[in-house]
Design an enzyme around this catalytic site. Structure first.
Site, PDB file in Angstrom:
ATOM      1  N   GLY A   1       4.587  -0.955  39.355  1.00 25.99           N
ATOM      2  CA  GLY A   1       5.516  -0.377  38.061  1.00 25.99           C
ATOM      3  C   GLY A   1       6.032   0.851  38.176  1.00 25.99           C
TER       4      GLY A   1
ATOM      5  N   LEU B   1       8.953  -6.883  43.089  1.00 23.27           N
ATOM      6  CA  LEU B   1       7.756  -5.787  43.283  1.00 23.27           C
ATOM      7  C   LEU B   1       7.259  -5.098  43.327  1.00 23.27           C
ATOM      8  CD1 LEU B   1      10.297  -2.986  42.136  1.00 23.27           C
ATOM      9  CD2 LEU B   1       8.789  -3.524  39.872  1.00 23.27           C
ATOM     10  N   ASP B   2       6.901  -3.869  45.084  1.00 25.81           N
ATOM     11  CA  ASP B   2       5.904  -3.687  44.481  1.00 25.81           C
ATOM     12  C   ASP B   2       4.764  -4.826  45.263  1.00 25.81           C
ATOM     13  OD1 ASP B   2       6.552  -1.190  43.800  1.00 25.81           O
ATOM     14  OD2 ASP B   2       5.379  -1.465  42.107  1.00 25.81           O
ATOM     15  N   GLU B   3       5.519  -5.450  45.978  1.00 31.62           N
ATOM     16  CA  GLU B   3       4.467  -7.011  46.518  1.00 31.62           C
ATOM     17  C   GLU B   3       4.542  -6.722  47.754  1.00 31.62           C
ATOM     18  OE1 GLU B   3       2.060  -8.868  44.858  1.00 31.62           O
ATOM     19  OE2 GLU B   3       2.642  -8.640  41.849  1.00 31.62           O
TER      20      GLU B   3
END
Lengths: 290, 290, 290, 290
Positions: free
Chosen positions: B208, B234-236
């Site tokens: 995040g 997100l960010d995964e």
């Protein structure tokens, strides 16, 4: 009764910390000087010039240090204490007493024992305690006492009580060298000395159990290890040291674990050495490492 | 219309993946051989010898490659497709077309433009798009078109539509070079080419916003950066590359950010290069990087 | 009589090298295939597509490998030998026999013994030979025979003869784990197996004796270690692996030596492992490490 | 006329060095204190407690520093000079003036210009001088003057004279950013400011020309770069910083050069930053880097 390190004879380490204010370094330097000490190393840090916290580590040489300690401490209490600062004075030639708690894994344990035997860790090791017996022979081959304290069933309080009994009064800090038991809050309250752990991940990634398996699942390209002071919040204590190693897609979780063992032992060794040399100051959930 | 790299003239890259089974390497090698190719690099990996997934990357030299491509592809469809495997054949001398999306930070953007000018990235850069204008002159000084697509207010759909219009049909992949806008699911569905991001932390730590601030608060001793394919989570997305840099207690969050910028540009550059060279195979949430 | 590694049962390693020519990979793959092998790892390298040298390492699984070896070797002699290439086929489940020569320093020696005990080095260790006796107990605590061969006076020929007598027929390679005696040309001629050394500097910097002292004098900011095959030219043999560690002005030559010891043991361990896994191919004064 | 850095307003840096003796730190701290300064950073080092050399760097905040400088300098001359020590006091808010000499390679040059533009290097750059013209446009796009001083034929004295004319009185130090001309002794005598070079090898390995070619021939597994002060002895000056990158057998000398460029620019940038921040003290052929 203490073991003395000749190279550090008559060397004192002074840690000072508290609210920053002008003139601390000058006041401390003058104090060392008037107590016939000669500064051989000095580090200081202020986290905010305006109203922040101040941290200082001074190593000084002072002939006949042991005899002069009470006098210097009285001066510190008046001068440094008078500024509202905390301080701690230690004789560097007196090694700290370190207990090691281990389980079946030997990599962190043996690394510490080897480094100690080579004279690289300024500690004595009065005991190794394990909930298993597989490392007993290795430990005793280093001339170090080994105690077996089994840890069975959900209630760990009996085992912890037995460990506390062994530690009490005998050690200055405790190292968890891949000790696979959760330490209870009661134990931490009772032990009254710092406890250093090695976590097998690059915290705060992969908190909790099975970090190598989680790392494999996430597909990371580096794995890591983290040494930290143990607090009541699992894997959340102040970090002393971290490092990583490169991995790739072809490695299984078991491969990551084997590779990671080499990061773990290096990171824990550095953390232990710095703690033993009074280089680490805890401040909230952080460390200042000089 | 394509730009050709002379050193890679007549070099093909073949990616094969699918269910592992005996004889794949032999079948592929024989195919290359009977199509007059000479293997110059070969990597392969099986995630489980018993019923796992198989991955292979072969680079071969084949005189008059362009003319022979249809024929080789027909052979691949029959031979490799016949084994139930997926494959992709690319002419290495045809660079991929890469669009860069940026915001105000210039470090990742300039690094990519400059490596491209040095001939180190096998791509063309048909455009740079930013929601700010501060990098426009720098971009154009490299001879590359710059488009300003402002992103104001909570509704990003208009801006995304404009970006899609610019990208559509013109690019083979998109790089988010510290582009500070969240990409919508709709955009990802519509763009139809891979999107590579650089996240300014060692994922999965500090997912995040504000990772350097979080890193400072946690007191870590290393900071990192992660390049990954963008997915709806997100960010995964699948991680392509990661790296870290050492920091200490004396550094502020702003210092971490400045230091981290150099990790980010290095990590993103490597990820982009590997993607452009067809070295990265996505498999579930992982990457195989040959 | 041999120790077998179950995980590597029925796995063969094939090394092929010689003049590059089109079709080698295909020929080798076909050979593996028709001999009922399934390729599990493959690396290849050509130092020049036009008339250069070609190197390949293939690991394949073949049920009942031991029984099939003669047949596969006959096929190799005809097929691969017929192309003018050299080849070597080894059964991966048969560990190489490694002798260690040591002196007073224990760090490289203990690291190898311990990694072996952990099952990380695919070797057996039939003996450790030292010109000192201080490590005898440690060696024997690992269950490994220790032989003391003193090395006194300028004439080393008697000691070398005694060492050769111990080694002859009993080992597949020799590791000098900080063995502080110069090996004679006659010894190298007679030993007939590869000899791996660890030099305590980042070669070719600081060739010869006292590298840490020289490093201190030159004021370098990194120190290193180099593992190489021993040849008649001191410190000039083919390099297998190197690594470095950061140092600073405050460290004495003794500090560099202590820090360097950890680089030495890591570098030597990796070199030994790669050699034991048949990953290293010598080519002139270079190595190809797959 | 000077550019001021607001964050460093009223910050002084004091360097003290000379024969070690008890009480220096106390004397300096007292001096700072009585001149109304507050110490914000302090490093010190003694290369031998008995009769060695002492080095100290103190950064202190002092309101209205500029006005107080003469007064503080007088105190220093009396107090610190009186102890037989050398000292240098600088106003940290006054950036050093740095000239860059370059040739055709742009990687070190652009890295310095970028870092400067981002506010990361506390310097001004009054000029870039090159014996080629290819970087002129890039340099001027940063708003920095570019001068072309061709260097033809064996006699470099005319070119050096022209360069000296440009530098004289205008710069505080000179950086050779892959400047491919040998600097003469006469030039070094005449320039009267420090000259920092980046050598494209891990010195003392591969001294002289063509280090990447030599590295390829020797078969090293790491390549490096070294930044050092230029002295009359080629590649023998005091080392400020070094670093390395991993390479392998598959890389050509040209590949090593391309990879090495990224090490060079990072190493030179750190050396320049540390020099500009007065962190580097020369002592014989060594540096102390605080």
């Amino acid at each position: 009764m203490t073991v003395h390190n000749e190279a550090l004879r008559d060397h004192a380490c002074l840690i000072v910390h508290g609210p920053d204010q002008p003139g601390i370094v000058a006041a401390v330097s003058a104090l060392v000087s008037r107590n016939k000490g000669n500064i051989v190393a000095l580090d200081q840090y202020s986290d905010n010039a305006d109203g922040g916290a101040f941290f200082q580590r001074v190593v000084f040489h002072r002939p006949n240090l042991a005899a002069a300690m009470p006098e210097i401490e009285a001066d510190l209490a008046e001068t440094v204490g008078g500024l509202g600062l905390e301080w701690k004075l230690t004789d560097q030639s007196v090694p700290k007493r370190m207990a090691i708690l281990a389980s079946t894994s030997d990599h962190c344990l043996l690394e510490l024992l080897w480094r100690h035997r080579r004279g690289e860790l300024p500690v004595t090791i009065p005991m190794v305690i394990s909930n298993h017996t597989n490392v007993a022979d290795d430990v005793r081959s280093f001339g170090i006492p080994f105690f077996h304290v089994p840890s069975q069933g959900p209630d760990k309080s009996e085992a912890e009580a037995r460990i506390l009994e062994l530690l009490k009064g005998n050690v200055d800090f405790v190292v968890l060298a891949r000790y696979m038991q959760i330490i209870s809050e009661d134990f931490l309250d009772a032990v009254e000395v710092p406890v250093i752990n090695i976590h097998h991940s690059f915290l705060p990634a992969f908190i909790g159990a099975g970090p190598y398996k989680k790392a494999k699942e996430r597909g990371v390209k580096l794995i890591g290890a983290t040494s930290h002071y143990v607090t009541k919040d699992l894997d959340e204590g102040p970090i002393i040291e971290q490092d990583v190693a490169r991995v790739d897609h072809s490695m299984t979780a078991a491969d990551l674990q084997a590779r990671g063992a080499y990061v773990e032992r290096a990171v824990l060794s550095r953390a232990v050495q710095w703690h033993a040399e009074d280089r680490v100051i805890r401040h909230g959930n952080h460390t200042i490492v000089f």
